[in-house]
Design a protein around this motif. Structure first.
Motif, PDB file in Angstrom:
ATOM      1  N   THR A  39       0.815  -1.222   0.000  1.00 13.17           N
ATOM      2  CA  THR A  39       0.000   0.000   0.000  1.00 13.17           C
ATOM      3  C   THR A  39       0.847   1.269   0.000  1.00 13.17           C
ATOM      4  OG1 THR A  39      -0.197   0.013   2.401  1.00 13.17           O
ATOM      5  CG2 THR A  39      -1.912  -1.181   1.171  1.00 13.17           C
ATOM      6  N   GLY A  40       2.159   1.128  -0.176  1.00 10.81           N
ATOM      7  CA  GLY A  40       3.013   2.299  -0.329  1.00 10.81           C
ATOM      8  C   GLY A  40       3.779   2.748   0.890  1.00 10.81           C
ATOM      9  N   ALA A  58       6.307   1.420  -8.361  1.00 10.41           N
ATOM     10  CA  ALA A  58       5.745   0.590  -7.301  1.00 10.41           C
ATOM     11  C   ALA A  58       5.234  -0.698  -7.939  1.00 10.41           C
ATOM     12  CB  ALA A  58       4.623   1.335  -6.590  1.00 10.41           C
ATOM     13  N   ASP A  60       3.839  -4.562  -7.469  1.00  9.01           N
ATOM     14  CA  ASP A  60       3.221  -5.512  -6.549  1.00  9.01           C
ATOM     15  C   ASP A  60       2.379  -6.499  -7.353  1.00  9.01           C
ATOM     16  OD1 ASP A  60       2.818  -5.333  -3.250  1.00  9.01           O
ATOM     17  OD2 ASP A  60       1.380  -6.610  -4.295  1.00  9.01           O
ATOM     18  N   PRO A  63      -3.404  -6.830  -7.135  1.00  4.08           N
ATOM     19  CA  PRO A  63      -4.149  -5.672  -7.647  1.00  4.08           C
ATOM     20  C   PRO A  63      -4.846  -4.896  -6.529  1.00  4.08           C
ATOM     21  CG  PRO A  63      -5.151  -7.736  -8.416  1.00  4.08           C
ATOM     22  CD  PRO A  63      -3.897  -8.093  -7.671  1.00  4.08           C
ATOM     23  N   LEU A  66      -2.449  -2.426  -4.995  1.00  8.54           N
ATOM     24  CA  LEU A  66      -2.192  -1.303  -5.904  1.00  8.54           C
ATOM     25  C   LEU A  66      -3.373  -0.332  -5.955  1.00  8.54           C
ATOM     26  CD1 LEU A  66      -0.269  -3.146  -8.747  1.00  8.54           C
ATOM     27  CD2 LEU A  66       0.664  -1.653  -6.964  1.00  8.54           C
ATOM     28  N   LEU A  69      -2.855   1.717  -2.923  1.00  4.52           N
ATOM     29  CA  LEU A  69      -1.695   2.587  -3.131  1.00  4.52           C
ATOM     30  C   LEU A  69      -2.075   3.781  -4.008  1.00  4.52           C
ATOM     31  CD1 LEU A  69       1.219   3.490  -3.052  1.00  4.52           C
ATOM     32  CD2 LEU A  69       1.768   1.701  -4.715  1.00  4.52           C
ATOM     33  N   ARG A  70      -2.812   3.531  -5.076  1.00  6.09           N
ATOM     34  CA  ARG A  70      -3.235   4.642  -5.947  1.00  6.09           C
ATOM     35  C   ARG A  70      -4.092   5.651  -5.179  1.00  6.09           C
ATOM     36  NH1 ARG A  70      -3.698   0.148  -9.703  1.00  6.09           N
ATOM     37  NH2 ARG A  70      -2.055   0.368 -11.277  1.00  6.09           N
ATOM     38  N   CYS A  83       2.440   2.666 -10.837  1.00  4.81           N
ATOM     39  CA  CYS A  83       2.147   1.349 -10.270  1.00  4.81           C
ATOM     40  C   CYS A  83       2.165   0.284 -11.361  1.00  4.81           C
ATOM     41  CB  CYS A  83       0.785   1.362  -9.587  1.00  4.81           C
ATOM     42  SG  CYS A  83       0.701   2.506  -8.190  1.00  4.81           S
ATOM     43  N   GLU A  85       1.430  -3.921 -11.817  1.00  9.24           N
ATOM     44  CA  GLU A  85       1.014  -5.222 -11.305  1.00  9.24           C
ATOM     45  C   GLU A  85       1.909  -6.264 -11.967  1.00  9.24           C
ATOM     46  OE1 GLU A  85      -2.750  -8.292 -11.325  1.00  9.24           O
ATOM     47  OE2 GLU A  85      -3.149  -6.175 -11.698  1.00  9.24           O
TER      48      GLU A  85
END
Length: 184
Positions: A39-40, A58, A60, A63, A66, A69-70, A83, A85
């Motif tokens: 999650t950043g 980033a 990961d 999904p 991410l 995180l976004r 980001c 995936e």
């Protein structure tokens, strides 16, 4: 549940991101890859460290992580994080695009360390930094995976050397983690 643990405010007490990033000596304008970004937790402070002239990739495999995180990037007003995936052994990042890569608390999850390190060498610029941060195997698992899933810093150092990375700097031991750095 996993997301809640990643964003637990108490985490900064036993895994302070500023201390970890200080060891990496990130510079404005650098491009950094956060492998297993979740999650950043590290991606957001790294984005601030490299400033608007720098970039953070980033990466990961989840999904759901991410998506969160976004959301956090929007909340923080950060526009220098992209980001992806992807798996650590196949990031889809451009070759020789990163000044530094960070693999935080994911080393114990990889089945094929050689493949992951080959990918890190591919995406790192010549002389780029690699940092492995993972769980100590010599402390009770208050946080993190069970002891039997943890990997020693000595084993990680050997993996880096076998993959052709420079002699890794001495591990920095935190209450529950070790940090190992090297260069391509």
């Amino acid at each position: 549940m996993h997301e809640r643990r990643l964003e637990d405010p108490d985490r900064k007490n036993w895994l302070p991101p500023d201390e970890i990033l200080a060891v990496l000596d990130l510079q404005p304008g650098w491009t950094i890859a956060d492998i297993g970004a979740g999650t950043g937790y590290f991606a957001l402070p790294m984005a601030a460290a490299v400033r608007s002239a720098g970039h953070v990739f980033a990466v990961d495999a989840s999904p759901e992580m991410l998506v969160r995180l976004r959301e956090r990037l929007v909340e923080a007003g950060l526009a220098n994080v992209a980001c992806f995936e992807a798996e650590a052994a196949a990031t889809t990042l451009p070759p020789a695009s990163c000044d530094c890569v960070l693999l935080a608390n994911v080393w114990h999850e990889f089945d094929d360390h050689r493949a992951v390190l080959a990918e890190m060498r591919r995406i790192l610029k010549p002389g780029g930094k690699i940092a492995l941060l993972d769980w100590r195997h010599d402390v009770e698992p208050v946080h993190g995976p069970p002891i039997e899933h943890r990997i020693s810093v000595e084993s990680a150092r050997e993996s880096l050397a076998q993959a052709g990375f420079s002699a890794a700097a001495a591990a920095r031991l935190l209450p529950f983690s070790w940090l190992l750095t090297g260069s391509s």
